[in-house]
Design an enzyme around this catalytic site. Structure first.
Site, short mmCIF file in Angstrom:
data_model
loop_
_atom_site.label_atom_id
_atom_site.label_comp_id
_atom_site.label_asym_id
_atom_site.label_seq_id
_atom_site.Cartn_x
_atom_site.Cartn_y
_atom_site.Cartn_z
N ARG A 1 40.05 41.04 38.09
CA ARG A 1 40.49 39.81 38.39
C ARG A 1 42.00 40.17 38.64
O ARG A 1 42.61 41.30 38.04
CB ARG A 1 40.56 38.77 37.28
CG ARG A 1 40.43 39.45 35.91
CD ARG A 1 40.49 38.44 34.60
NE ARG A 1 39.33 38.61 33.67
CZ ARG A 1 39.40 38.47 32.59
NH1 ARG A 1 40.33 37.55 32.18
NH2 ARG A 1 38.43 38.61 31.89
N ASP B 1 46.07 38.03 37.91
CA ASP B 1 46.88 36.96 37.51
C ASP B 1 47.38 35.98 38.30
O ASP B 1 47.45 36.45 39.39
CB ASP B 1 47.51 37.53 36.39
CG ASP B 1 47.06 38.08 34.91
OD1 ASP B 1 46.15 37.94 34.80
OD2 ASP B 1 47.93 38.80 34.47
N ARG C 1 51.99 45.84 35.50
CA ARG C 1 53.26 45.30 35.15
C ARG C 1 54.26 45.84 34.01
O ARG C 1 55.32 45.70 34.11
CB ARG C 1 52.86 43.83 35.00
CG ARG C 1 52.37 43.01 36.31
CD ARG C 1 51.88 41.61 36.07
NE ARG C 1 52.87 40.90 35.31
CZ ARG C 1 52.64 39.76 34.95
NH1 ARG C 1 51.18 39.41 35.06
NH2 ARG C 1 53.40 39.12 34.24
#
Lengths: 246, 246
Positions: free
Chosen positions: A51, A53, A199
């Site tokens: 996935r 975000d 990140r």
């Protein structure tokens, strides 16, 4: 049943992420809606490499699905793009054998992270790069910090605290920086990434770039296996899933 | 009272155009709201070089306004950008004498128009370039057509039919094309442009590029002074106001 692999690109700005969530607009939902319509209501499940975000972009996400339609593979791309919203584009469709799995067959991924370092960020880049507020990072220091990250480590320190994954050992093959005009790109390749790992690496290494941390701290941070020692999670809209390796 | 000139950039995607319209989000409204707040509620009027339509972008729009604030001109840019929404950025602020007028002092303008000519338009470009649906234009023909447009003409044929302007004679100084990757840019400079003139020129010359018209038809179209003879008005989101000359 044929198994098709599709490489897709999406602008994450208006999505609540890749994965289906009740009541939210997601990439998976849009893909499954179009495929289910094409299959005359027969529900088609789409599986991605992983996935992404909300607000994270993709220039090379990979999905697979099984189809009963007789559409030749070379026409499938057009057939999907005609019906998909314009913030998702199918770049390529290939026929695979049934052993192929978009998630389980992954051998590695490449991500890109972009900062805008001009004095004022262009209004056209506000969803596509993170504003550095006029700060000019010292890229040599970021490259020095990167040397501690490259390799095989337990990356617990760079993983969102709320993850259920047990084995947090991953291998980062490369981590490099390049200027594109006044935008700084970080490109990272590895055999797999933990939740928010890119990140958090971007946020921590940025702090090295702007002099808030020393490059060599990176070694202690990794050894600590403590998320609290690393830097902030960098904003979602600077991140691009660029390539999935199989 | 000091008269300030500001050069601004905006992403037109989420604006109903430049000019204030009741109930709509416009660039002028956002600018005047911020300036009025800075002036403690005293209404500040902003004057632009001209309006731009909904979804049209600007990389070099020029405005002027009068200020009673003691903020030094070199700090005014930051002061505005801190309060403005991220889809408008002030690029430069200069102090002018009171004879300067953002609209009446204009001596010319430069616009850019962008088409995406890749097989499938990138999702990241959907608001910033017009999709050519895989068509590859013949740029040599577009350049040939441009030669009929360059110069001083009555451009009634390239003006939206519902305009009240009487004198439709304008001078186009240059009109050129260049490839930027798979995007085709048209850059046009002139002493002034009628309402929708750049978009109608773009739409007509595009039809030459894709073989729907002959380049030499351009001469008859201009001579006809008939909007109905020209091509379609090209979509707003491919257009950028790039520079205003004084």
């Amino acid at each position: 049943m044929r198994r098709l692999k599709a490489t897709i690109s999406y602008d994450g700005t208006l999505f609540a992420g890749y994965q289906v969530q009740p009541g939210e607009r997601t990439v998976q939902l849009e893909l499954e809606n179009v495929l289910t319509k094409m299959h005359k209501g027969e529900k088609v499940k789409v599986t991605a490499s992983g996935r992404t975000d909300a607000r994270v972009h993709a220039t090379g996400q990979v999905i697979h699905f099984d189809t009963t339609l007789a559409i030749p593979v070379e026409r499938y791309k057009k057939a999907l793009n005609v019906q998909l919203p314009r913030d998702i584009r199918v770049l390529e469709v290939e026929e695979m054998d049934n052993g192929f799995h978009a998630r389980y067959s992954v051998s590695g991924k490449r991500y890109r992270y972009i900062w805008s370092c001009e004095e004022e960020q262009s209004p056209f880049r506000r969803h596509y790069a993170v504003e550095a507020n006029g700060l000019k990072p010292d890229v040599a220091k970021m490259e020095e910090a990167a040397q501690y990250i490259i390799g095989t480590h337990d990356f617990t320190c760079f993983c969102a605290a709320n993850t259920s994954v047990v084995d947090k050992v991953r291998t980062v093959h490369s981590l490099s920086f390049s200027w594109h005009g006044e935008e700084l790109h970080m490109v990272i390749e590895g055999n797999g990434f933990l939740y928010n790992m890119v990140r958090i690496i971007a946020g921590t290494i940025w702090e090295v770039g702007i002099g808030k941390r020393e490059a060599k701290e990176m070694k202690e941070i990794i050894a600590s296996m403590d998320r609290g020692r690393a830097g902030k999670t960098a904003p979602a809209h600077g991140l691009y899933l660029e390539k999935v390796f199989y």
